[in-house]
Write an enzyme that holds these catalytic residues in place. Structure first.
Site, short mmCIF file in Angstrom:
data_model
loop_
_atom_site.label_atom_id
_atom_site.label_comp_id
_atom_site.label_asym_id
_atom_site.label_seq_id
_atom_site.Cartn_x
_atom_site.Cartn_y
_atom_site.Cartn_z
N HIS A 1 0.82 -1.21 0.00
CA HIS A 1 0.00 0.00 0.00
C HIS A 1 0.86 1.27 0.00
O HIS A 1 0.68 2.17 -0.83
CB HIS A 1 -0.91 0.02 1.23
CG HIS A 1 -1.62 -1.27 1.49
ND1 HIS A 1 -2.82 -1.60 0.90
CD2 HIS A 1 -1.31 -2.33 2.28
CE1 HIS A 1 -3.21 -2.79 1.31
NE2 HIS A 1 -2.31 -3.25 2.16
N ASP A 2 1.76 1.36 0.97
CA ASP A 2 2.42 2.62 1.25
C ASP A 2 3.42 3.08 0.19
O ASP A 2 3.50 4.28 -0.09
CB ASP A 2 3.09 2.57 2.62
CG ASP A 2 2.08 2.35 3.74
OD1 ASP A 2 0.88 2.59 3.51
OD2 ASP A 2 2.49 1.93 4.85
#
Length: 354
Positions: free
Chosen positions: A269-270
């Site tokens: 995600h990040d």
């Protein structure tokens, strides 16, 4: 080289937060002004140690690390060591950092930095929004001073990953998220926050092949091979320290996803949201008015988007809904591999690459 983007990075490091930091350090067009530590994947003190350790491993002790709030605004802290490992970085055991966090808190850093450089800084939050919410409580004018805010959080046309409707970062501190969305409703339309939820981030799927390519391109030997049949907690023996520690961290994430029926993969995600902070054009968006459910018995932490103006409130977010995952992952592999090679050469005393 394109113009540099100056960033305040607020993280709860975290395996995917770790790769996001490496990716930002690898980009010449990124200036990390400060790394702020928030409670989420692990407690705040451990998050700060992880941030200090990654930065020191990469030779960037010049970057400020600040410690944030010990927990959410109004509820007990929940952490997720089962997902990210006992220290938040999987099986990786980083060298203990020799430098210390900043004397100021993460909340004060948000306030001070945006006052010092109004209109210049991009805020990137890949953990709960607690630190930013506290900063806005103390200084309601802060949202107007940010150039852009990019948030990893929420789920809109996608199931939650913590409850059926709630994504982890938002669910840890729904009150903070609700306050941030409300506060940023007053900024000009062209500076509304970008929100990258599970709709797009769960399409960023890292596989063992990507780590093998990073090792190959960085010149690390032996080339990294991570297999589902390996014994649990198998440690990397590859020579490049950045690649070795990254592999040990991500192996844990692969095993977590496999053990939860998602395959031998890792949703990153990040790092993708870090790319959006530098270049919003890597994703496609839809404007909406976003709010967060804080009271629901089974819907607490849900991000609710009003796409059609039914609430009679102006849009306060651009929600990311599409991207090219393969293009991003190719970029991630190339940049992190080049950076890992550069760090290794610097450690060995051969100086920067030609």
């Amino acid at each position: 080289m394109s113009a540099r983007t100056s960033l305040i990075v607020d993280v709860d490091t975290g395996i995917d937060d770790s790769l996001a930091l490496l990716y930002l350090l690898a980009r010449d067009d990124a200036e990390i002004v400060a790394v702020l530590s928030t409670a989420g994947n692990v407690p705040t003190s451990q998050v700060a140690q992880n941030n200090l350790a990654w930065l020191e491993l990469c030779g960037r002790t010049d970057i400020e690390v600040a410690v944030g709030a010990a927990g959410p605004l109004s509820t007990p802290l929940r952490t997720t060591e089962d997902t990210h490992g006992p220290q938040g970085i999987g099986y990786a055991i980083l060298p203990a950092p020799t430098h210390r966090p900043s004397d100021r808190t993460a909340t004060q850093a948000w306030i001070d930095l945006t006052r010092e450089r109004p209109g210049e800084l991009v805020g990137l939050v890949t953990g709960p929004l607690t630190n930013l919410a506290l900063a806005v409580r103390a200084d309601p004018a802060l949202p107007a001073r940010l150039r852009r805010l990019v948030i990893m959080g929420g789920a809109f046309h996608h199931p939650g990953n913590t409850t059926p409707v709630a994504e982890w970062n938002i669910s840890v501190d729904p009150e903070a998220a609700a306050e941030v969305f409300a506060a940023f409703s007053e900024v000009p339309a062209d500076r509304t926050p970008i929100v990258c939820g599970l709709d797009v981030t769960e399409r960023i799927v890292l596989r063992p092949e990507h780590l093998r390519r990073i090792a190959e391109l960085s010149g690390s030997t032996p080339v990294e091979t991570i297999r589902t049949e390996d014994a649990p907690s198998t440690r990397s023996a590859t020579s490049n320290p950045v690649v070795r520690h990254l592999s040990d961290a991500v192996r844990f994430y692969f095993e977590f996803h496999r053990d939860h029926g998602q395959g031998f993969i890792a949703h990153m995600h990040d790092p993708f949201v870090a790319a959006v902070a530098l270049d919003p054009d890597v994703a496609q968006y839809r404007s909406a008015t976003v709010d967060v459910e804080t009271e629901g018995r089974i819907t607490r932490g849900q991000t609710v988007a009003d796409w059609f103006g039914l609430w009679g409130r102006p849009p306060n977010a651009r929600v990311a809904l599409d991207t090219d995952p393969d293009a991003f992952l190719d970029d991630l592999v190339d940049r992190v591999a080049t950076f890992a090679r550069t760090v290794d050469r610097a450690v060995k005393g051969s100086g920067p690459e030609a």
